[in-house]
Scaffold this motif. Structure first.
Motif, PDB file in Angstrom:
ATOM      1  N   ALA A 105       0.826  -1.200   0.000  1.00 16.59           N
ATOM      2  CA  ALA A 105       0.000   0.000   0.000  1.00 16.59           C
ATOM      3  C   ALA A 105       0.865   1.256   0.000  1.00 16.59           C
ATOM      4  O   ALA A 105       0.453   2.312  -0.476  1.00 16.59           O
ATOM      5  N   GLN A 152      -5.033  -1.076  -0.905  1.00 24.09           N
ATOM      6  CA  GLN A 152      -5.253  -2.394  -0.296  1.00 24.09           C
ATOM      7  C   GLN A 152      -6.078  -3.289  -1.212  1.00 24.09           C
ATOM      8  O   GLN A 152      -5.901  -4.515  -1.212  1.00 24.09           O
ATOM      9  N   ASP A 183      -4.811  -6.996  -1.973  1.00 25.28           N
ATOM     10  CA  ASP A 183      -5.613  -8.192  -1.703  1.00 25.28           C
ATOM     11  C   ASP A 183      -5.912  -8.969  -2.979  1.00 25.28           C
ATOM     12  O   ASP A 183      -5.925 -10.205  -2.982  1.00 25.28           O
TER      13      ASP A 183
END
Lengths: 333, 333
Positions: free
Chosen positions: A23, B315, B319
């Motif tokens: 991130a 994120q 993911d």
């Protein structure tokens, strides 16, 4: 009077990812929005598409640092100086990961959601769905009764590809990387056999699920799963190469990896096809006529290495394999 | 009364080759010839075909030990109890590496040599030539003005493929492994650029010979040359996989080597094709209609991961790449 925003917020990458994506590789920046010129309209984005392949562009320089990231987005026209676009209309575009964008009509597609969830136009009715549809039906030409394997089959593209295969009447096998994805594919999507590729014996399970071999492989991941699929593939099998997510999240550039050619192939719409002449016998008469004429008039040159007697055969093989023979080698008796 | 021989001599392999093929892997054996039954005829072979790919069959068990080796052969009918085959006629068959063979009509092709050298029917007018013709014209669809690379281009198949490409009007580049082959291709066969792949800088020479990239690769060798060709290939490029002689002469079974899939592919007439949906836009309406219907009636299930806000984007990528997201991931603003 309008409530037009003066600024937009957009997502940047601020450094090239080294190793797994983090991130901290991203930042959100504020940029000025220009006043609308004639022919322009303001889009308030509603949905932004997050696609694995972008990971490659972050690393290889296709996506510039500290600049707005392109991605497919769906938004609503909120102000317009374009006669063809009225406030309230939905449009898809590639200006990407930002909240507001200025549209100009070109490279913008109107979207009619009707009563359907708008998300469908990001997934099964959007570009990802179209990749599944084209790959399975047009490229791999899956037919009823054939076996079809889809990798990354719980993902946006794979989940549609494997269900299209089921609807066509194919025997469906899917690979995924977790138990919940496996359950969704089996229980919700109706896929016949689902294999978790993170289990140690996934190759054996895959082979067992395909006792008559594999006719079509819809590949989203490349790497070991592509190898495994090709080890099981039947004569006349087809592989549609859609993605290779197994290779995206790495610090090693594609060009320095084994199998680097697969990335080149994937991005170049290349066709790699093996063949046997027995499938093309209808061409024999044309071949004999054309090549015979070309040989006789000297347009084609040919060279023959003639060896004499059965006893010459072993060395003929040895020399041929060693690259010492020019043209056709024959043994004369 | 006839002078029919009672025995034939045939070539066997007597051990599986370990490492480079050796003449000691072969033996010549004498076998009894049966009396001709009705419908049979006796062939005195004139030419026997020596083909690199046989090396694989010697090693992998396809060719049995201590038994006659199959190969394409051309012979003359010398005695016949078959009404369709008269003494003096020429036939091609696959009984192989022996001096006399009993023919039965099936799997035997009559050959009309006319005034042409009989050797042509082993090379450019034979099965090898047909492999070149089908691969270049039907499989790779080489067109005028395109660049065509042929490997093992002084061999039986390659020497025809590269000249067919020249006659079609392609820019021709060839690879070979010796200076005399290079000279033959340049001076006799009229190939534009010939590169000796045994020189250290062959990859650089290949890239320099293809400044606008490669449209068609006719591959006889596999391995490093296939890699190099794929690194240069243009969008919409085609590769016809005909052979992979670089891998034949080794003690390591195909299944244990990197790139083992290429052998499977070569022997299975597989098509490996990448694609981009922009080349298939004509299918968009059918796709929208079919998939829209299937979604609405529940035939296709779909799953969307919705995240909120620009700040969720980093994120979301992490993911997704890590395989933690099922179905399509979108960000809602």
């Amino acid at each position: 009077m309008t409530s037009t925003p003066r600024t937009a917020r957009e997502v940047h990458i601020v450094r090239r990812p080294a190793g797994p994506l983090s991130a901290a590789d991203f930042a959100v920046a504020e940029t000025a929005l220009p006043d609308l010129a004639p022919g322009e309209f303001l889009i308030a984005n509603r949905l932004l598409s997050i696609d694995p392949v972008r990971r490659v562009f972050f690393a290889n320089g296709t996506a510039p640092l500290n600049a707005g990231l392109h991605s497919f987005s769906i938004g609503e026209v909120v102000e317009s100086r374009h006669p063809g676009y009225a406030p309230g209309e939905l449009v898809g575009h590639y200006q990407g990961l930002r909240d507001f964008a200025v549209g100009r009509g070109d490279e913008t597609r109107k979207i009619t959601a009707g009563g359907d969830p708008l998300e469908w136009h990001m997934g099964p009715l959007g570009v990802g769905g179209f990749f599944a549809y084209v790959g399975l039906i047009e490229v791999a030409r899956a037919r009823p009764g054939e076996s079809v394997l889809v990798s990354s089959a719980a993902g946006s593209v794979g989940s549609l590809a494997v269900q299209l295969a089921r609807l066509i009447g194919c025997r469906t096998v899917a690979t995924v990387g977790s138990a919940d994805k496996q359950a969704w594919l089996t229980d919700v999507a109706g896929v016949e056999t689902v294999i978790d590729y993170k289990q140690a014996d996934w190759r054996e399970r895959l082979a067992a699920a395909l006792p008559d071999g594999l006719d079509v492989y819809f590949d989203n991941v490349g790497g070991a799963q592509l190898d495994a699929a090709l080890s099981l593939i039947n004569p006349q099998g087809r592989v549609a190469v859609c993605g290779m997510v197994s290779a995206y999240d790495s610090a090693t550039p594609f060009s320095e990896r084994a199998g680097a050619w697969t990335w080149r192939m994937m991005t170049s719409q290349v066709e790699l096809k093996s063949y046997h002449v027995r499938d093309h016998q209808h061409l024999w008469p044309a071949f004999q006529r054309s090549v015979g004429d070309w040989l006789r008039n000297g347009a084609i040159q040919t060279e023959t290495q003639v060896r004499d007697g059965l006893d010459a055969i072993p060395q003929a093989f040895v020399d041929l394999i060693a690259g010492r023979s020019l043209g056709k080698t024959v043994v004369r008796l």
